[in-house]
Motif scaffolding. Sequence first.
Motif, PDB file in Angstrom:
ATOM      1  N   THR A   1       0.574  -0.933  -0.463  1.00 26.75           N
ATOM      2  CA  THR A   1      -0.009  -0.257  -0.365  1.00 26.75           C
ATOM      3  C   THR A   1       0.495   1.103   0.132  1.00 26.75           C
ATOM      4  O   THR A   1       0.965   2.097   1.037  1.00 26.75           O
ATOM      5  CB  THR A   1      -0.849   0.200   1.454  1.00 26.75           C
ATOM      6  OG1 THR A   1       0.071   0.142   2.245  1.00 26.75           O
ATOM      7  CG2 THR A   1      -1.767  -1.247   1.247  1.00 26.75           C
TER       8      THR A   1
ATOM      9  N   LEU B   1      -1.522  -1.649  -4.002  1.00 24.27           N
ATOM     10  CA  LEU B   1      -2.214  -0.444  -4.158  1.00 24.27           C
ATOM     11  C   LEU B   1      -2.021   1.113  -3.993  1.00 24.27           C
ATOM     12  O   LEU B   1      -1.336   1.395  -3.441  1.00 24.27           O
ATOM     13  CB  LEU B   1      -3.891  -0.282  -2.194  1.00 24.27           C
ATOM     14  CG  LEU B   1      -4.311   0.580  -2.478  1.00 24.27           C
ATOM     15  CD1 LEU B   1      -5.985   1.093  -3.051  1.00 24.27           C
ATOM     16  CD2 LEU B   1      -5.501   0.541  -0.649  1.00 24.27           C
TER      17      LEU B   1
ATOM     18  N   LEU C   1      -6.236  -0.054  -7.101  1.00 22.87           N
ATOM     19  CA  LEU C   1      -5.803  -0.940  -7.244  1.00 22.87           C
ATOM     20  C   LEU C   1      -5.664  -1.492  -8.627  1.00 22.87           C
ATOM     21  O   LEU C   1      -6.410  -2.008  -9.411  1.00 22.87           O
ATOM     22  CB  LEU C   1      -7.274  -1.745  -6.303  1.00 22.87           C
ATOM     23  CG  LEU C   1      -6.872  -3.299  -5.324  1.00 22.87           C
ATOM     24  CD1 LEU C   1      -5.687  -3.311  -4.507  1.00 22.87           C
ATOM     25  CD2 LEU C   1      -8.599  -4.173  -5.216  1.00 22.87           C
TER      26      LEU C   1
ATOM     27  N   ILE D   1      -7.145  -2.531   6.538  1.00 26.39           N
ATOM     28  CA  ILE D   1      -7.740  -3.980   5.277  1.00 26.39           C
ATOM     29  C   ILE D   1      -6.933  -5.395   5.612  1.00 26.39           C
ATOM     30  O   ILE D   1      -7.469  -6.159   5.580  1.00 26.39           O
ATOM     31  CB  ILE D   1      -6.144  -3.141   4.462  1.00 26.39           C
ATOM     32  CG1 ILE D   1      -7.431  -2.098   3.759  1.00 26.39           C
ATOM     33  CG2 ILE D   1      -6.301  -4.831   2.890  1.00 26.39           C
ATOM     34  CD1 ILE D   1      -6.255  -1.488   2.791  1.00 26.39           C
TER      35      ILE D   1
ATOM     36  N   VAL E   1     -10.128  -3.802   0.514  1.00 28.65           N
ATOM     37  CA  VAL E   1      -9.187  -2.924   0.678  1.00 28.65           C
ATOM     38  C   VAL E   1     -10.638  -1.985   0.425  1.00 28.65           C
ATOM     39  O   VAL E   1     -10.966  -0.709   0.296  1.00 28.65           O
ATOM     40  CB  VAL E   1      -8.620  -2.521  -1.479  1.00 28.65           C
ATOM     41  CG1 VAL E   1      -8.391  -1.122  -1.348  1.00 28.65           C
ATOM     42  CG2 VAL E   1      -7.411  -3.912  -0.805  1.00 28.65           C
TER      43      VAL E   1
END
Length: 283
Positions: free
Chosen positions: A148, A184, A201, A231, A245
């Motif tokens: 992320t 992400l 994503l 998440i 997500v």
Amino acid sequence: MALPTVGTTPPRVLTIAGTDSGGGAGVAADLRAMAACGVHGCVAVTAVTVQNTLRVSDFHPIPPETVAAQIETVAGDIGLGAAKTGMLADTPIIEAIVGACDRVGIGRDGIPLVIDPVAASMHGDPLLADSALDAYRTLLFPRATLATPNLDEVRLLAGVDVHDRAGQYEAAKVMHAFGPQYVLVKGGHLREDTDVCVDLLYDGHTFTELPGPRFDTGNTHGSGDNMASAIASALARGMDVPDAVAFGKRYIVEAVRHSYPLGAGHGPISPLWAVRNWWEQSA
């Protein structure tokens, strides 16, 4: 996705991260987010920082063998539904984490692992040795269920300087090539978006845009920690990655909406909206 009933053990999630003495980010933020998302949070501390809302003035890494021991001790007794990382400080700590995770089955083919590649505080203070960037690329990302990164972390890790949506798509491809199952690419720092914040994503085949409102606030400390924790909590509660997500996006929108001022610098986002009903009814 029902919450655990009274007296039953909730899903367990491990945060592998540093402390924040101001309480806005790090393991303090992770544990608050996990509680708000209905899971039991466990901790493997990687570093102790000296910080407030203005800056990080110092940090002290925990011995790598102690970091690894925390992971193995928790996993062996309590059991885990997911894990996430935050501040990892340096290469020896990353290597110790990778070894411990492999031994207890944390990783993309086992217990879901969310990698939030924290490299600097929101004030720009470094939280990761430059030499550790390659350890992220070669050791952590290939084991990640989801990575992320924000746009600053994308620039450091992938060498892609994102200025627009097309650049965000390109960054997702480059980051995915490092090996995570999903990536992400968070859009909070994308200056072209003035009214919306779009996270992207990518699973190597399909792109999914997750738009949300952009709020006019400087109180966004801990947003990356909170989102990764939300998440990971959703993954531990049985959601697949795209749904987890989306859950994390909904959570972070409300947490930023309810952010509050603190100290003389950047205040934190707030998970308190998620427990508001209880304390309003109890007042």
